[in-house]
Design a protein around this motif. Structure first.
Motif, PDB file in Angstrom:
ATOM      1  N   UNK A  59     -67.846 -24.995  42.249  1.00  0.00           N
ATOM      2  CA  UNK A  59     -68.596 -25.291  43.480  1.00  0.00           C
ATOM      3  C   UNK A  59     -68.046 -26.550  44.115  1.00  0.00           C
ATOM      4  N   UNK A  60     -68.082 -26.566  45.443  1.00  0.00           N
ATOM      5  CA  UNK A  60     -67.637 -27.716  46.239  1.00  0.00           C
ATOM      6  C   UNK A  60     -68.859 -28.339  46.894  1.00  0.00           C
ATOM      7  N   UNK A  85     -61.558 -33.717  45.089  1.00  0.00           N
ATOM      8  CA  UNK A  85     -60.396 -32.839  45.163  1.00  0.00           C
ATOM      9  C   UNK A  85     -59.124 -33.628  44.873  1.00  0.00           C
ATOM     10  N   UNK A  86     -59.021 -34.843  45.421  1.00  0.00           N
ATOM     11  CA  UNK A  86     -57.855 -35.690  45.148  1.00  0.00           C
ATOM     12  C   UNK A  86     -57.802 -36.104  43.684  1.00  0.00           C
ATOM     13  N   UNK A 114     -63.537 -30.986  31.228  1.00  0.00           N
ATOM     14  CA  UNK A 114     -63.383 -32.247  30.500  1.00  0.00           C
ATOM     15  C   UNK A 114     -63.758 -33.470  31.327  1.00  0.00           C
ATOM     16  N   UNK A 115     -63.529 -33.412  32.655  1.00  0.00           N
ATOM     17  CA  UNK A 115     -63.641 -34.623  33.476  1.00  0.00           C
ATOM     18  C   UNK A 115     -64.577 -34.510  34.668  1.00  0.00           C
ATOM     19  N   UNK A 116     -65.060 -33.329  34.987  1.00  0.00           N
ATOM     20  CA  UNK A 116     -65.800 -33.096  36.223  1.00  0.00           C
ATOM     21  C   UNK A 116     -67.159 -33.758  36.239  1.00  0.00           C
ATOM     22  N   UNK A 154     -66.418 -33.138  46.351  1.00  0.00           N
ATOM     23  CA  UNK A 154     -66.463 -33.105  44.894  1.00  0.00           C
ATOM     24  C   UNK A 154     -66.478 -31.661  44.428  1.00  0.00           C
ATOM     25  N   UNK A 155     -65.747 -31.405  43.360  1.00  0.00           N
ATOM     26  CA  UNK A 155     -65.720 -30.066  42.779  1.00  0.00           C
ATOM     27  C   UNK A 155     -66.206 -30.145  41.339  1.00  0.00           C
ATOM     28  N   UNK A 156     -66.918 -29.121  40.935  1.00  0.00           N
ATOM     29  CA  UNK A 156     -67.428 -29.039  39.568  1.00  0.00           C
ATOM     30  C   UNK A 156     -67.548 -27.570  39.193  1.00  0.00           C
TER      31      UNK A 156
END
Length: 151
Positions: free
Chosen positions: A79-80, A50-51, A44-46, A91-93
């Protein structure tokens, strides 16, 4: 049993049973309810830092979602990457496989919500919602939920 105690245990029982039902439905997909929440938030938001992800999670509010993310990275679902705007941020997605799993999770959640809707049929839930929002408003999980509601 005094009213506050009864309320506490009714909320706990509802949460445990809901999580148990969700866990059973997710088991064939190989994810836990907490992992499913991470996938859905990223869907929904990626992408999110991480925070930023941690600020939106109810399952892990107040803590870093690092362990959850690491398991999902190892499974090839997330993935990071180092953020382009600030190398200190990760960032993660979702991967393509994670996005596909997210679509399956939505179906499972929808089934659970239909079951809850059926149980709630004929009951005015607005007073319950109002009370619960007030009860958790200043607590980490309530704040995470409020942030998610602000789309």
């Amino acid at each position: 049993m005094r009213p506050a105690e009864q309320l506490r245990y009714l909320i706990l029982a509802a949460q445990r049973e809901g999580n148990r039902l969700l866990g059973q439905a997710l088991r064939p997909l190989g994810v836990t309810p907490s992992q499913a929440e991470v996938i859905r938030v990223l869907q929904d938001r990626g992408p999110l830092t991480l925070n930023g992800l941690g600020e939106l999670l109810v399952c892990e509010s107040g803590t870093s979602p690092s362990r959850l993310v690491e398991r999902l990275v190892a499974a090839g679902l997330v993935k990071r990457e180092v953020a382009t705007h600030d190398r200190r941020h990760i960032e993660v997605s979702l991967t393509a496989e994670g996005a596909e799993l997210g679509r399956e999770i939505i179906k499972i959640e929808d089934d659970l919500y239909r079951s809850i809707d059926a149980a709630a049929d004929g009951h005015d839930l607005e007073p319950v919602f109002g009370f619960l929002r007030t009860f958790v408003a200043d607590l980490p999980a309530g704040q995470a939920l409020a942030r998610r509601a602000r789309r």
